[in-house]
Enzyme design. Sequence first.
Site, mmCIF file in Angstrom:
data_model
loop_
_atom_site.group_PDB
_atom_site.id
_atom_site.type_symbol
_atom_site.label_atom_id
_atom_site.label_comp_id
_atom_site.label_asym_id
_atom_site.label_seq_id
_atom_site.Cartn_x
_atom_site.Cartn_y
_atom_site.Cartn_z
ATOM 1 N N SER A 1 -3.546 1.383 -4.861
ATOM 2 C CA SER A 1 -3.149 0.291 -3.970
ATOM 3 C C SER A 1 -4.177 0.076 -2.870
ATOM 4 O O SER A 1 -4.371 -1.052 -2.394
ATOM 5 C CB SER A 1 -1.768 0.558 -3.367
ATOM 6 N N CYS B 1 10.336 9.461 -7.245
ATOM 7 C CA CYS B 1 9.989 9.696 -5.848
ATOM 8 C C CYS B 1 11.156 10.203 -5.015
ATOM 9 O O CYS B 1 10.955 10.928 -4.045
ATOM 10 C CB CYS B 1 9.393 8.426 -5.228
ATOM 11 N N CYS C 1 12.701 -0.563 -9.526
ATOM 12 C CA CYS C 1 12.085 -0.756 -8.211
ATOM 13 C C CYS C 1 11.159 -1.972 -8.219
ATOM 14 O O CYS C 1 11.134 -2.756 -7.266
ATOM 15 C CB CYS C 1 11.315 0.499 -7.811
ATOM 16 N N GLY D 1 -1.351 -2.301 -6.668
ATOM 17 C CA GLY D 1 -2.316 -1.525 -7.426
ATOM 18 C C GLY D 1 -1.914 -1.279 -8.862
ATOM 19 O O GLY D 1 -2.442 -0.367 -9.499
ATOM 20 N N MET E 1 0.837 -1.189 0.000
ATOM 21 C CA MET E 1 0.000 0.000 0.000
ATOM 22 C C MET E 1 0.882 1.253 0.000
ATOM 23 O O MET E 1 1.542 1.560 0.995
ATOM 24 C CB MET E 1 -0.942 -0.019 1.208
ATOM 25 N N GLY F 1 -0.092 4.354 -0.304
ATOM 26 C CA GLY F 1 -0.743 5.559 0.188
ATOM 27 C C GLY F 1 -1.600 6.223 -0.860
ATOM 28 O O GLY F 1 -2.229 7.249 -0.607
ATOM 29 N N GLY F 2 -1.651 5.620 -2.058
ATOM 30 C CA GLY F 2 -2.464 6.143 -3.140
ATOM 31 C C GLY F 2 -3.773 5.387 -3.275
ATOM 32 O O GLY F 2 -4.014 4.376 -2.602
ATOM 33 N N LEU G 1 5.971 0.446 2.283
ATOM 34 C CA LEU G 1 7.422 0.347 2.172
ATOM 35 C C LEU G 1 8.074 1.679 2.518
ATOM 36 O O LEU G 1 7.813 2.698 1.860
ATOM 37 C CB LEU G 1 7.819 -0.062 0.754
#
Length: 370
Positions: A13, A197, A101, A125, A7, A9-10, A32
């Site tokens: 996901s 990011c 990633c 997601g 997850m 945070g969006g 993460l």
Amino acid sequence: MKVVAAMSGGVDSAVAAARAVEAGHDVTGIHLALSRNPKSYRSGARGCCTIEDSNDARRAADVIGIPFYVWDLSDRFHTDVVENFMDTYAAGETPNPCLRCNEKIKFAAVLDRALALGFDAVATGHYATVVTSDAGVELHRAVDNAKDQSYVLGVLDEQQLRHSIFPLGDTTKDVVRVEAARRGLLVADKPDSHDICFVADGDNAGWLREKLGDRAPNHGGEIRDEATGEVLGHHEGTFGFTIGQRKGLRIGTPAADGRPRFVLDIEPVSGTVTVGPRERLAVDRVEGDRLRWCGTPLPSGTVLDGDRVTVQMRAHGAEHRAVVRVSDDRFEIDLIDVAEGIAPGQAAVVYDGTRVVGSATITATRRVPA
């Protein structure tokens, strides 16, 4: 199954985790922690991997009603993604950190830990579809072509795909946002993340300049015109350029015909950046190594040809019809539809219709003769 839901945070996901629960799985949410110093990463709704995103993920897990943990993978992320990003630019190539990633963190480090803890799969997601049949497991494009993320998942191998769940592969982003609001998830209207990011302000060149410093051979060099050999200007490092770049060249002197110039070549040892007209960006052949097979590997000597065979070389980029030859650990790709601005370091992902065959890291291109 026992499922770890990654997850971010969006909204994507969060809905993926909720759908995994609805499908009857025993789901645990994880976020993460990828930054050694979260304050140094992008803050606010524009990005990901921030403290704010961790809090958003935790609140979504509470609404869904699943356990939630934070896994600190910052050291692994720095080594496998951030340093790879710097090294690739330092070599005069163009990396894709999101793809790396996925390969090294989300579907290697996370999946390895999840399996060791007794989980059966990882749900994310991403917009893509996994199809399992008697023939094996396959990765396919998502229904929502505008959001399809199979390109950045093209590094996943057969074993990783067998333990991956993509609950959003059969839906669209608009539906996901409506569903998030219906479920009471506060991230329903949260903007999608953009850029890289770990680059706090979106200034890749400035970030690289700070991190690489005067590290040879990337400090300074000439910008030359391909046709005339004329030195048009100087730069502070080849890491500030990528093949196909038009803006930010700061040449000053216009071309004789008044048309814009583009970056055609980057030579990191001499520090020379070569520029020229757009038509010189056209490429009709691509070679790549570090083959990753999404499903059953194909033997060396295999030739993929036909109306369904295409290659994509950028996230959300165009598909190009191609003839693809497998040569040991390499792809040799002859493009039927020429491409523009293809840079070493990017990924070439091969498709058979909607199915991802595999991917390779581009090592060389051949420009269409003038």
